[in-house]
Design an enzyme around this catalytic site. Structure first.
Site, mmCIF file in Angstrom:
data_model
loop_
_atom_site.group_PDB
_atom_site.id
_atom_site.type_symbol
_atom_site.label_atom_id
_atom_site.label_comp_id
_atom_site.label_asym_id
_atom_site.label_seq_id
_atom_site.Cartn_x
_atom_site.Cartn_y
_atom_site.Cartn_z
ATOM 1 N N ASP A 8 25.572 -14.393 17.368
ATOM 2 C CA ASP A 8 25.484 -14.757 18.770
ATOM 3 C C ASP A 8 25.590 -13.416 19.522
ATOM 4 O O ASP A 8 26.146 -12.448 18.988
ATOM 5 C CB ASP A 8 26.662 -15.673 19.132
ATOM 6 N N ASP A 10 26.151 -12.859 23.479
ATOM 7 C CA ASP A 10 27.165 -12.838 24.541
ATOM 8 C C ASP A 10 28.534 -13.263 24.008
ATOM 9 O O ASP A 10 28.692 -14.368 23.530
ATOM 10 C CB ASP A 10 26.761 -13.791 25.673
ATOM 11 N N ASN A 118 17.665 -13.692 28.262
ATOM 12 C CA ASN A 118 17.793 -12.268 28.576
ATOM 13 C C ASN A 118 18.223 -11.447 27.352
ATOM 14 O O ASN A 118 18.527 -10.259 27.487
ATOM 15 C CB ASN A 118 18.818 -12.067 29.695
ATOM 16 N N ASP A 170 31.411 -16.888 19.083
ATOM 17 C CA ASP A 170 32.650 -16.907 19.864
ATOM 18 C C ASP A 170 32.828 -18.238 20.594
ATOM 19 O O ASP A 170 33.876 -18.471 21.195
ATOM 20 C CB ASP A 170 32.666 -15.774 20.899
HETATM 21 C C1 G6P Z 1 24.468 -17.373 26.344
HETATM 22 C C2 G6P Z 1 25.709 -17.374 27.229
HETATM 23 C C3 G6P Z 1 25.659 -18.518 28.210
HETATM 24 C C4 G6P Z 1 24.342 -18.498 28.968
HETATM 25 C C5 G6P Z 1 23.175 -18.618 28.013
HETATM 26 C C6 G6P Z 1 21.822 -18.569 28.719
HETATM 27 O O1 G6P Z 1 24.587 -18.388 25.418
HETATM 28 O O2 G6P Z 1 26.882 -17.490 26.448
HETATM 29 O O3 G6P Z 1 26.738 -18.409 29.094
HETATM 30 O O4 G6P Z 1 24.291 -19.564 29.906
HETATM 31 O O5 G6P Z 1 23.263 -17.534 27.095
HETATM 32 O O6 G6P Z 1 21.636 -17.301 29.257
HETATM 33 P P1 G6P Z 1 20.420 -16.839 30.157
HETATM 34 O O7 G6P Z 1 20.501 -15.339 30.099
HETATM 35 O O8 G6P Z 1 19.161 -17.356 29.523
HETATM 36 O O9 G6P Z 1 20.606 -17.396 31.513
HETATM 37 MG MG MG Z 2 28.725 -16.443 22.888
#
Ligand code: G6P
Ligand code: MG
Length: 213
Positions: A8, A10, A118, A170
């Site tokens: 993962d 983030d 992203n 996480d």
């Molecule tokens: C990750 C983060 C989330 C987030 C998701 C989508 O899983 O932990 O908090 O909402 O990505 O992210 P994005 O960059 O596509 O908005």
């Molecule tokens: Mg995460």
């Protein structure tokens, strides 16, 4: 036997929680919706539109159309991207970088399994893109964690069966996704105490000890 690791992004390799929070908070304030760190916690691992729905649980204004919701998500993302611009290679610890290098030297295949659209942008900013053999992210899935899709795609890109993969997560949603997908799950940070995880990591480099087991 583990042949590949799926990470993962983030909360495992980089810490973007604070940026997500700031961006959602700005959007929520403008909309007049209450939002705090506790609610932000529930957004980890959850897709952008699903995150918005969680924030809108507190919304009491007139009904929003799908287009209006998409606009709100776009606004959040614009703010988020501006905040991500400040990221540099220093946002990845030496421990994480060295561990990834060593895992690769040991012959393991490495992939990203992130719900984020992203992900590639972040990996470029922190100069970590070349550390991976494959990237599965929010752009190649239709269902977000706890659905296993993002990890199953990552395993497929690596050319490995799910049972030969270990997911490092996480978030509880990610641990559940890994288990549903038939993979080993290693919890780190918040998910280190997950009862659903097969392994619990106190530090990132501990991975080097547990993969060969
Ligand atoms: C990750 C983060 C989330 C987030 C998701 C989508 O899983 O932990 O908090 O909402 O990505 O992210 P994005 O960059 O596509 O908005
Ligand atoms: Mg995460």
């Amino acid at each position: 036997k583990i042949k590949g690791l799926i990470f993962d992004l983030d909360g495992v390799l980089v810490f973007t929680d604070k940026f997500h929070y700031q961006a959602w908070k700005t959007m929520a304030d403008e909309l007049g919706v209450y939002f705090d760190e506790t609610i932000n916690h529930r957004l980890r691992g959850v897709s952008r539109m699903d995150s918005l729905e969680i924030i809108l649980e507190r919304y009491e204004g007139p009904d929003l159309s799908l287009r209006e919701k998409e606009k709100l998500a776009e606004k959040k993302n614009e703010i988020y991207r501006t905040l991500l611009e400040s990221m540099t290679p220093d946002d990845v610890t030496k421990e994480v970088r060295d561990t990834l290098t060593k895992l690769r030297e040991k012959g393991y295949k490495l992939a990203i399994g992130s719900s984020s659209k992203n992900a590639k942008f972040i990996l470029e900013k922190v100069e970590l893109k070349d550390a991976f053999d494959a990237i599965s992210d929010g752009n190649n899935i239709t269902k977000s964690k706890p659905d296993p899709e993002v990890f199953l795609k990552a395993a497929e890109y690596l050319g490995l069966p799910p049972k030969a993969c270990m997911v490092v997560e996480d978030a509880e949603a990610g641990i559940k996704a890994a288990k549903k997908g038939g993979m080993y799950a290693a919890g780190i940070g918040e998910a280190a105490k997950s009862i659903n995880a097969d392994e619990s990591l106190k530090t990132f480099s501990e991975l080097l000890d547990i993969v060969d087991k």
